[in-house]
Design an enzyme around this catalytic site. Structure first.
Site, PDB file in Angstrom:
ATOM      1  N   TYR A 156       0.852  -1.203   0.000  1.00 31.18           N
ATOM      2  CA  TYR A 156       0.000   0.000   0.000  1.00 31.18           C
ATOM      3  C   TYR A 156       0.885   1.250   0.000  1.00 31.18           C
ATOM      4  O   TYR A 156       0.661   2.188  -0.780  1.00 31.18           O
ATOM      5  CB  TYR A 156      -0.898  -0.030   1.234  1.00 31.18           C
ATOM      6  CG  TYR A 156      -1.805   1.168   1.384  1.00 31.18           C
ATOM      7  CD1 TYR A 156      -2.992   1.276   0.658  1.00 31.18           C
ATOM      8  CD2 TYR A 156      -1.483   2.199   2.269  1.00 31.18           C
ATOM      9  CE1 TYR A 156      -3.828   2.378   0.807  1.00 31.18           C
ATOM     10  CE2 TYR A 156      -2.318   3.297   2.417  1.00 31.18           C
ATOM     11  CZ  TYR A 156      -3.493   3.381   1.693  1.00 31.18           C
ATOM     12  OH  TYR A 156      -4.317   4.473   1.837  1.00 31.18           O
ATOM     13  N   LYS A 160       1.122   4.231  -2.885  1.00 28.05           N
ATOM     14  CA  LYS A 160       0.856   5.651  -2.633  1.00 28.05           C
ATOM     15  C   LYS A 160       2.104   6.503  -2.918  1.00 28.05           C
ATOM     16  O   LYS A 160       1.991   7.649  -3.357  1.00 28.05           O
ATOM     17  CB  LYS A 160       0.360   5.853  -1.203  1.00 28.05           C
ATOM     18  CG  LYS A 160      -1.013   5.218  -0.947  1.00 28.05           C
ATOM     19  CD  LYS A 160      -2.098   5.801  -1.858  1.00 28.05           C
ATOM     20  CE  LYS A 160      -3.494   5.346  -1.468  1.00 28.05           C
ATOM     21  NZ  LYS A 160      -4.547   5.958  -2.324  1.00 28.05           N
TER      22      LYS A 160
END
Ligand code: NAD
Length: 251
Positions: A156, A160
Site C-alpha cells: 500500500y 501511494k
C-alpha cells in the site's frame, strides 16, 4: 476555467472519503461525475440523490479504475454528458493488509493496480478533455502511508509513493496546458478502510496520541484541502503533496 458550470469526477465515490468529496464539491457548485465499481451501484445511487438534492447534476459512471477499457468508456460518458471536465479527484483505493514475508503476489498486484495504475489510467483518459480546454485540476489522494507507512502495508505504501512520484512528473508535463496536479495525503480517517487501523481500541488510542489534534479524522476533514487544490485559489500550486492528518507525528 470555462464559463459553464464547473464539473468534477470523483472516483471511489460511493462511501468514505470519496463520498464526502463528491458531496462537498456539489455543495461548492460543481456538477459531479461519481464513479465506483459495479457492485456499489445501489449505494452510488444514494450519493447521486444527495447531490441532486443540493441542486447539482450527478452522473453515475460505473468503472473499475484499473481497467483501461472501462476507464476510457467512463471518460467518453462524461464528455457526452458534461462536455467538459474541470477537475478530477482520484480517490478510489484499496488496502489489503499483509506482511512482506508471505504477502501474496496477487495482493501486491491488486493494490498497485487500483491505487497506482488506476490513477494513471483515469488521468490519461481525461487529459484530452482538459488539454482541449487548456484548463484542468487533478487531485490525487495518496496517503501519509506513502511517506511513512506502517507494518503490513508495504505494498500500500509503495502504491501511494507511486501516486506521489507520478503526480510530481505529471505536473511538469501538463502545466503548459493550464493543468495542475497535486496530491492530498490523508492521515487516519474513520472509514471502512480506516477501520483496519482502528478496530482495536488500543490502536485507536495510539493513533490519537500521535495526532496533534488528538482525534481520528472524519471523511469531511479531507474535503477542504481537495476543494482548495481544485479551485482557482490554487492556480499557482502544482506538483505538491498536502498532508491532511491532524498533525500526526511519526517517529
Ligand atoms: P473506502 O474503502 O471506504 O472507500 C474506497 C472506495 O473506492 C469504495 O467506494 C470502493 O468501492 C472504491 N473502489 C475500490 N476499488 C475500486 C476500483 N477498482 N474502481 C473504482 N472504485 C473502487 O476507503 P477510504 O478510506 O474512503 O479511502 C479513500 C482514499 O483515501 C483511498 O485512496 C485511500 O487509500 C485513501 N486514504 C484513506 C485513509 C484512511 O485512513 N481512511 C488514509 C489515507 C489515505
Amino acid at each position: 476555467m470555462s464559463e459553464a458550470t464547473r464539473t468534477v469526477l470523483v472516483t471511489g465515490a460511493s462511501r468514505g472519503i470519496g463520498k464526502a468529496i463528491a458531496v462537498g464539491m456539489a455543495k461548492r457548485g460543481y456538477d459531479v461525475a461519481i464513479n465506483d465499481i459495479a457492485r456499489q451501484k445501489d449505494v452510488l445511487a444514494e450519493v447521486a440523490s444527495e447531490i441532486e438534492g443540493l441542486g447539482r447534476k450527478a452522473l453515475t459512471v460505473l468503472a473499475d479504475v484499473s481497467s483501461k477499457t472501462e476507464v476510457e468508456a467512463m471518460a467518453a460518458e462524461i464528455k457526452a454528458a458534461f462536455g467538459h471536465l474541470d477537475a478530477v479527484v482520484n480517490n478510489a483505493g484499496i488496502l489489503i493488509a499483509g506482511e512482506v514475508d508471505g504477502l501474496k503476489e496477487e495482493y501486491w498486484d491488486s493494490v498497485m493496480d487500483v491505487n497506482a495504475k488506476g490513477t494513471f489510467l483515469v488521468v490519461q483518459s481525461v487529459l484530452p478533455m482538459m488539454k482541449a480546454a487548456k484548463y484542468g485540476r487533478i487531485v490525487n489522494i495518496a496517503s501519509i502511508g506513502g511517506k511513512h507507512g506502517a507494518p503490513e502495508q508495504a505494498h500500500y505504501s509503495a502504491s501511494k509513493a507511486a501516486v506521489m512520484g507520478f503526480t510530481r512528473v505529471l505536473a511538469q508535463e501538463v502545466g503548459v496546458d493550464g493543468i495542475t496536479a497535486n496530491c492530498v495525503c490523508p492521515g487516519i480517517i474513520m472509514t471502512d478502510m480506516g477501520r483496519v487501523n482502528l478496530d482495536d481500541p488500543a490502536i485507536r488510542k495510539m493513533w490519537q496520541d500521535k495526532t496533534a489534534l488528538r482525534r481520528i479524522g472524519d471523511p469531511e476533514d479531507v474535503v477542504g484541502a481537495v476543494a482548495f487544490l481544485a479551485s482557482d485559489d490554487a492556480a499557482f500550486v502544482t506538483g505538491q503533496t498536502l498532508n491532511v492528518d491532524g498533525g500526526i507525528v511519526l517517529s
